[in-house]
Design a protein around this motif. Structure first.
Motif, PDB file in Angstrom:
ATOM      1  N   GLY A  40       0.774  -1.238   0.000  1.00 28.22           N
ATOM      2  CA  GLY A  40       0.000   0.000   0.000  1.00 28.22           C
ATOM      3  C   GLY A  40       0.797   1.274   0.000  1.00 28.22           C
ATOM      4  N   ASP A  41       2.053   1.238  -0.445  1.00 29.08           N
ATOM      5  CA  ASP A  41       2.863   2.453  -0.430  1.00 29.08           C
ATOM      6  C   ASP A  41       2.731   3.265  -1.717  1.00 29.08           C
ATOM      7  N   LEU A  42       1.797   2.895  -2.575  1.00 24.21           N
ATOM      8  CA  LEU A  42       1.584   3.584  -3.832  1.00 24.21           C
ATOM      9  C   LEU A  42       0.772   4.860  -3.619  1.00 24.21           C
ATOM     10  N   ALA A  43       1.260   5.961  -4.167  1.00 22.24           N
ATOM     11  CA  ALA A  43       0.500   7.206  -4.125  1.00 22.24           C
ATOM     12  C   ALA A  43      -0.456   7.199  -5.314  1.00 22.24           C
ATOM     13  N   PHE A  44      -1.741   7.262  -5.035  1.00 24.61           N
ATOM     14  CA  PHE A  44      -2.745   7.216  -6.098  1.00 24.61           C
ATOM     15  C   PHE A  44      -2.731   8.525  -6.871  1.00 24.61           C
ATOM     16  N   ASN A  45      -2.685   8.415  -8.191  1.00 23.34           N
ATOM     17  CA  ASN A  45      -2.673   9.578  -9.074  1.00 23.34           C
ATOM     18  C   ASN A  45      -3.882   9.467  -9.995  1.00 23.34           C
ATOM     19  N   ASP A  46      -4.917  10.255  -9.759  1.00 22.35           N
ATOM     20  CA  ASP A  46      -6.142  10.136 -10.551  1.00 22.35           C
ATOM     21  C   ASP A  46      -5.962  10.606 -12.001  1.00 22.35           C
ATOM     22  N   GLU A  47      -4.823  11.197 -12.317  1.00 29.28           N
ATOM     23  CA  GLU A  47      -4.536  11.586 -13.697  1.00 29.28           C
ATOM     24  C   GLU A  47      -4.150  10.379 -14.556  1.00 29.28           C
ATOM     25  N   SER A  48      -3.630   9.337 -13.911  1.00 32.11           N
ATOM     26  CA  SER A  48      -3.176   8.168 -14.671  1.00 32.11           C
ATOM     27  C   SER A  48      -3.694   6.845 -14.115  1.00 32.11           C
ATOM     28  N   TRP A  55      -8.708  -2.727  -6.518  1.00 31.48           N
ATOM     29  CA  TRP A  55      -7.716  -2.875  -7.574  1.00 31.48           C
ATOM     30  C   TRP A  55      -7.381  -1.491  -8.135  1.00 31.48           C
ATOM     31  N   VAL A  56      -6.153  -1.331  -8.618  1.00 34.80           N
ATOM     32  CA  VAL A  56      -5.755  -0.074  -9.254  1.00 34.80           C
ATOM     33  C   VAL A  56      -5.092  -0.408 -10.589  1.00 34.80           C
ATOM     34  N   ILE A  57      -5.551   0.289 -11.611  1.00 37.04           N
ATOM     35  CA  ILE A  57      -4.951   0.168 -12.937  1.00 37.04           C
ATOM     36  C   ILE A  57      -4.235   1.490 -13.214  1.00 37.04           C
ATOM     37  N   GLU A  58      -2.978   1.398 -13.600  1.00 38.20           N
ATOM     38  CA  GLU A  58      -2.228   2.583 -13.990  1.00 38.20           C
ATOM     39  C   GLU A  58      -2.053   2.558 -15.505  1.00 38.20           C
ATOM     40  N   TYR A  59      -2.438   3.651 -16.141  1.00 38.39           N
ATOM     41  CA  TYR A  59      -2.362   3.771 -17.592  1.00 38.39           C
ATOM     42  C   TYR A  59      -1.207   4.672 -18.007  1.00 38.39           C
ATOM     43  N   ASP A  60      -0.651   4.389 -19.163  1.00 34.92           N
ATOM     44  CA  ASP A  60       0.314   5.284 -19.789  1.00 34.92           C
ATOM     45  C   ASP A  60      -0.526   6.313 -20.547  1.00 34.92           C
ATOM     46  N   MET A  61      -0.793   7.433 -19.924  1.00 32.52           N
ATOM     47  CA  MET A  61      -1.718   8.418 -20.484  1.00 32.52           C
ATOM     48  C   MET A  61      -1.141   9.147 -21.693  1.00 32.52           C
ATOM     49  N   ILE A  62       0.165   9.254 -21.784  1.00 29.00           N
ATOM     50  CA  ILE A  62       0.755   9.871 -22.983  1.00 29.00           C
ATOM     51  C   ILE A  62       0.438   8.997 -24.192  1.00 29.00           C
ATOM     52  N   LEU A  63       0.672   7.708 -24.059  1.00 27.00           N
ATOM     53  CA  LEU A  63       0.370   6.771 -25.146  1.00 27.00           C
ATOM     54  C   LEU A  63      -1.133   6.724 -25.414  1.00 27.00           C
ATOM     55  N   ALA A  64      -1.938   6.646 -24.371  1.00 26.43           N
ATOM     56  CA  ALA A  64      -3.390   6.565 -24.539  1.00 26.43           C
ATOM     57  C   ALA A  64      -3.933   7.795 -25.267  1.00 26.43           C
ATOM     58  N   ARG A  65      -3.456   8.955 -24.903  1.00 23.95           N
ATOM     59  CA  ARG A  65      -3.933  10.187 -25.553  1.00 23.95           C
ATOM     60  C   ARG A  65      -3.488  10.250 -27.017  1.00 23.95           C
ATOM     61  N   MET A  77      -7.475  15.930 -24.159  1.00 25.90           N
ATOM     62  CA  MET A  77      -8.011  16.311 -22.850  1.00 25.90           C
ATOM     63  C   MET A  77      -9.227  15.456 -22.457  1.00 25.90           C
ATOM     64  N   GLU A  78      -9.889  14.850 -23.429  1.00 21.11           N
ATOM     65  CA  GLU A  78     -11.043  13.998 -23.156  1.00 21.11           C
ATOM     66  C   GLU A  78     -10.643  12.612 -22.667  1.00 21.11           C
ATOM     67  N   VAL A  79      -9.376  12.253 -22.854  1.00 23.53           N
ATOM     68  CA  VAL A  79      -8.911  10.912 -22.526  1.00 23.53           C
ATOM     69  C   VAL A  79      -8.467  10.870 -21.066  1.00 23.53           C
ATOM     70  N   THR A  80      -9.217  10.129 -20.287  1.00 23.23           N
ATOM     71  CA  THR A  80      -8.939   9.961 -18.854  1.00 23.23           C
ATOM     72  C   THR A  80      -8.921   8.475 -18.535  1.00 23.23           C
ATOM     73  N   PRO A  81      -8.387   8.097 -17.384  1.00 28.50           N
ATOM     74  CA  PRO A  81      -8.483   6.690 -16.994  1.00 28.50           C
ATOM     75  C   PRO A  81      -9.932   6.192 -16.973  1.00 28.50           C
ATOM     76  N   ALA A  82     -10.852   7.020 -16.497  1.00 28.28           N
ATOM     77  CA  ALA A  82     -12.260   6.620 -16.453  1.00 28.28           C
ATOM     78  C   ALA A  82     -12.803   6.389 -17.859  1.00 28.28           C
TER      79      ALA A  82
END
Length: 147
Positions: A40-48, A55-65, A77-82
């Protein structure tokens, strides 16, 4: 053609399959996966990152965008983890990780009924599926909430 995307969580205890709708995203869009048992030492980043019932999924948002802009014609700007998860571009293959294994016994019982009474089987499988989705919604699984 569907790409089989499998990821192992960061602690190595669970393997998960993902669905990539229309192969818009590449498997590398999903950077890391954390199961509820991962440290549990992961800092949650809602941007990615996206949280789904522990469960937590981390996305490569640069690639996704980049992929979404080029293949879907949407603004980065419309591309979010959600958006990636909820619209099926990079989400669990099942309603939740491990669902296939978890419901094996229940499905086998229903399949036995199919051989005995087809009409009763159709009623039972429909009721079972509705009840199962309602339980998943109550438990807070993100895909079930949108079903």
């Amino acid at each position: 053609m569907c790409i089989d995307v499998r990821k192992t969580c960061e602690c190595g205890s669970r393997n998960v399959q993902f669905h990539l709708r229309d192969n818009i995203m590449s498997p590398e869009t999903i950077s890391r996966v954390f199961c509820p048992s991962c440290p549990g030492d992961l800092a949650f980043n809602d941007e990615s990152m996206l949280q789904d019932n522990g469960w937590v999924i981390e996305y490569d948002m640069i690639l996704a965008r980049f992929l979404a802009a080029g293949r879907l014609g949407v603004s980065p700007m419309e591309v979010t983890p959600a958006m990636l998860f909820d619209q099926g571009y990079a989400c669990w293959l099942e309603m939740y990780p491990g669902e296939k294994e978890a419901i094996t016994d229940e499905k086998e019982q229903l399949l036995r009924l199919r051989k005995e009474d087809q009409t009763q089987y159709l009623k039972a499988i429909t009721a079972w599926n509705i009840e199962r989705v309602n339980k998943l919604k109550a438990a807070g699984w993100r895909k079930a909430l949108r079903a």
